[in-house]
Design an enzyme around this catalytic site. Structure first.
Site, PDB file in Angstrom:
ATOM      1  N   LYS A 114      33.617  -2.875  29.757  1.00  0.00           N
ATOM      2  CA  LYS A 114      32.298  -2.228  29.821  1.00  0.00           C
ATOM      3  C   LYS A 114      32.384  -0.723  29.563  1.00  0.00           C
ATOM      4  O   LYS A 114      31.450  -0.134  29.039  1.00  0.00           O
ATOM      5  CB  LYS A 114      31.599  -2.532  31.154  1.00  0.00           C
ATOM      6  CG  LYS A 114      31.125  -3.967  31.234  1.00  0.00           C
ATOM      7  CD  LYS A 114      29.914  -4.178  32.116  1.00  0.00           C
ATOM      8  CE  LYS A 114      29.362  -5.581  31.923  1.00  0.00           C
ATOM      9  NZ  LYS A 114      28.547  -6.079  33.015  1.00  0.00           N
ATOM     10  N   LYS A 196      32.977 -14.312  24.996  1.00  0.00           N
ATOM     11  CA  LYS A 196      32.089 -15.119  25.834  1.00  0.00           C
ATOM     12  C   LYS A 196      30.627 -14.813  25.522  1.00  0.00           C
ATOM     13  O   LYS A 196      30.287 -13.695  25.121  1.00  0.00           O
ATOM     14  CB  LYS A 196      32.400 -14.905  27.313  1.00  0.00           C
ATOM     15  CG  LYS A 196      31.813 -13.648  27.913  1.00  0.00           C
ATOM     16  CD  LYS A 196      31.904 -13.668  29.431  1.00  0.00           C
ATOM     17  CE  LYS A 196      31.178 -12.476  30.008  1.00  0.00           C
ATOM     18  NZ  LYS A 196      30.010 -12.748  30.773  1.00  0.00           N
ATOM     19  N   LYS A 199      24.766 -11.954  28.128  1.00  0.00           N
ATOM     20  CA  LYS A 199      23.339 -11.632  28.050  1.00  0.00           C
ATOM     21  C   LYS A 199      23.095 -10.174  27.725  1.00  0.00           C
ATOM     22  O   LYS A 199      21.998  -9.793  27.352  1.00  0.00           O
ATOM     23  CB  LYS A 199      22.605 -12.077  29.309  1.00  0.00           C
ATOM     24  CG  LYS A 199      23.042 -11.449  30.605  1.00  0.00           C
ATOM     25  CD  LYS A 199      22.193 -12.081  31.703  1.00  0.00           C
ATOM     26  CE  LYS A 199      22.911 -12.263  33.011  1.00  0.00           C
ATOM     27  NZ  LYS A 199      23.242 -11.029  33.702  1.00  0.00           N
TER      28      LYS A 199
HETATM   29  P1  ATP Z   1      26.621  -9.397  31.143  1.00  0.00           P
HETATM   30  O1  ATP Z   1      26.998  -9.864  29.790  1.00  0.00           O
HETATM   31  O2  ATP Z   1      25.358  -8.626  31.202  1.00  0.00           O
HETATM   32  O3  ATP Z   1      27.754  -8.794  31.896  1.00  0.00           O
HETATM   33  P2  ATP Z   1      26.799 -12.064  32.006  1.00  0.00           P
HETATM   34  O4  ATP Z   1      26.203 -12.892  30.920  1.00  0.00           O
HETATM   35  O5  ATP Z   1      28.275 -12.026  32.153  1.00  0.00           O
HETATM   36  O6  ATP Z   1      26.187 -10.644  31.931  1.00  0.00           O
HETATM   37  P3  ATP Z   1      26.420 -12.159  34.873  1.00  0.00           P
HETATM   38  O7  ATP Z   1      25.164 -11.868  35.584  1.00  0.00           O
HETATM   39  O8  ATP Z   1      27.443 -11.095  34.868  1.00  0.00           O
HETATM   40  O9  ATP Z   1      26.135 -12.549  33.359  1.00  0.00           O
HETATM   41  O10 ATP Z   1      27.035 -13.515  35.380  1.00  0.00           O
HETATM   42  C1  ATP Z   1      26.368 -14.505  36.118  1.00  0.00           C
HETATM   43  C2  ATP Z   1      27.242 -15.726  36.257  1.00  0.00           C
HETATM   44  O11 ATP Z   1      27.363 -16.393  35.000  1.00  0.00           O
HETATM   45  C3  ATP Z   1      28.675 -15.429  36.699  1.00  0.00           C
HETATM   46  O12 ATP Z   1      29.114 -16.446  37.571  1.00  0.00           O
HETATM   47  C4  ATP Z   1      29.457 -15.472  35.427  1.00  0.00           C
HETATM   48  O13 ATP Z   1      30.820 -15.781  35.636  1.00  0.00           O
HETATM   49  C5  ATP Z   1      28.736 -16.583  34.678  1.00  0.00           C
HETATM   50  N1  ATP Z   1      28.869 -16.438  33.239  1.00  0.00           N
HETATM   51  C6  ATP Z   1      28.537 -15.360  32.507  1.00  0.00           C
HETATM   52  N2  ATP Z   1      28.771 -15.565  31.208  1.00  0.00           N
HETATM   53  C7  ATP Z   1      29.277 -16.832  31.105  1.00  0.00           C
HETATM   54  C8  ATP Z   1      29.721 -17.628  30.018  1.00  0.00           C
HETATM   55  N3  ATP Z   1      29.686 -17.179  28.783  1.00  0.00           N
HETATM   56  N4  ATP Z   1      30.172 -18.865  30.285  1.00  0.00           N
HETATM   57  C9  ATP Z   1      30.197 -19.339  31.546  1.00  0.00           C
HETATM   58  N5  ATP Z   1      29.803 -18.631  32.618  1.00  0.00           N
HETATM   59  C10 ATP Z   1      29.348 -17.395  32.420  1.00  0.00           C
END
Ligand code: ATP
Ligand code: LTN
Length: 330
Positions: A114, A196, A199
């Site tokens: 990040k 991965k 969002k």
């Molecule tokens: P950002 O990209 O904004 O950091 P994020 O998509 O990683 O956000 P978070 O709010 O950080 O979302 O994560 C929420 C939950 O979703 C956490 O348990 C995280 O491990 C899971 N998660 C996030 N991205 C993935 C993915 N690509 N596949 C599976 N689980 C995920």
């Protein structure tokens, strides 16, 4: 109730929640809430480590609450609340900060990643993010933390801090365990199967948002990156197709081999259109509920305020012990 295992997890109210968040985290919560005492948080303070627009932040927070509810998290069974409603989270963060070593945070891959991505805003909060997460988990005497695999390092740090506190001051915290499912813990981006699904990606073609319309889903799947060759099979050499296959499998509950067989002599185009329909069908009831909740915001706010009250009571129980052990005047 008292000897029931406690579950804690959270999602940041940033960007659009996607199918990776659902399959990696929320889907597992649904099973857990049937058996355990579950606490699900909307971690708004974590989200602030990346600049948020104050005009839409509250909307984003309520959106995650609606997503939890529409996905099937039941406020009669689970506690749903907003992190900033329970002040004990920041209180415990400060105390844990005094036990955390700078190199322990320097090592965190999410911080490194990040810091590169948001190079103009490498703030102290971003660095301290894992300590706030440890506080979230430890406040509730959590046994199990169901998350996607990107959170493993943060959970390891949480365990270290809990043990360190207990060793210095005497036993207060339960040592939690992460629950990372074999399947779905890392759904990859549609535009790049080596990264991965995220969002906070600036490219909406990266993710399938839970609120995407059927037309958008079809378009995104159609343009999703594929691998060379044309076989539809789960294969390390085929990361893009394997990712799509995994989404198909987890949403349709059909065994992987069956799907492979179904598309054996068919090309990517046919597989993709089949997959798009699986996703559209899966999202339909979810989106209906989500729309419905949009018309009933008072209900959602009420769920959150009742959740905050219950969470506060649990958090305060832990904080009383913490303050006493440290020697603060209670
Ligand atoms: P950002 O990209 O904004 O950091 P994020 O998509 O990683 O956000 P978070 O709010 O950080 O979302 O994560 C929420 C939950 O979703 C956490 O348990 C995280 O491990 C899971 N998660 C996030 N991205 C993935 C993915 N690509 N596949 C599976 N689980 C995920
Ligand atoms: N860092 C997590 C969100 C999060 C969390 C938590 C998850 C914050 N506090 C406590 C589980 C338990 C993420 O998914 N990015």
């Amino acid at each position: 109730m008292t000897n029931q295992k406690r579950i804690f997890s959270g999602v940041q109210p940033t960007g659009n929640l996607h199918i990776g968040n659902y399959l990696g985290a929320i889907k597992n919560w649904l099973e857990l809430q049937e058996k355990y005492q579950c606490v699900f948080c909307i971690v708004d303070y974590h989200a602030l480590t990346v600049r948020q627009n104050p005009k839409i932040f509250q909307k984003k927070i309520l959106e995650v609450a609606k997503i939890y509810l529409a996905a099937g998290i039941d406020p009669e069974k689970s506690i749903i609340f907003v992190q900033s409603d329970v002040l004990q989270h920041t209180e415990l963060t400060w105390i844990l900060n005094t036990l955390t070593k700078i190199p322990e945070l320097n090592r965190m891959t999410q911080f490194k990643e990040k810091s590169e991505r948001f190079e103009k805003n490498v703030n102290v909060g971003l660095f301290d993010y894992p300590v706030l997460m440890a506080a979230d988990i430890l406040l509730y005497q959590t046994d199990i933390v169901p998350v996607g695999d990107d959170q493993t390092q943060h959970i390891e740090l949480t365990k270290i801090l809990a043990k360190r506190f207990n060793k210095i001051y005497g036993p207060v915290f339960k040592i939690p365990e992460g629950l990372i499912k074999k399947e779905g813990a890392r759904i990859m981006a549609l535009d790049n199967p080596m990264k991965k699904m995220s969002k906070s990606s600036t490219n909406p073609a990266n993710y399938l948002a839970l609120t995407d319309s059927p037309e958008i889903i079809r378009k995104k799947i159609k343009s999703a990156v594929t691998d060379s060759g044309k076989e539809i099979k789960l294969d390390l050499q085929k990361p893009a197709v394997s990712n799509l296959l995994m989404i198909y499998h987890l949403l349709s509950q059909q065994p992987i081999q069956e799907i492979e067989k179904k598309y054996q002599s068919k090309g990517y185009a046919e597989f993709k259109s089949g997959l798009a329909e699986i996703i559209v069908e899966f999202l339909k009831p979810f989106q209906e509920k989500f729309q419905e909740l949009g018309k009933n915001e008072d209900y959602v706010k009420n769920v959150l305020s009742e959740g905050a009250e219950k969470a506060q009571a649990l958090a305060e129980e832990t904080m009383k012990k913490v303050r006493k052990k440290i020697g603060l005047i209670n």
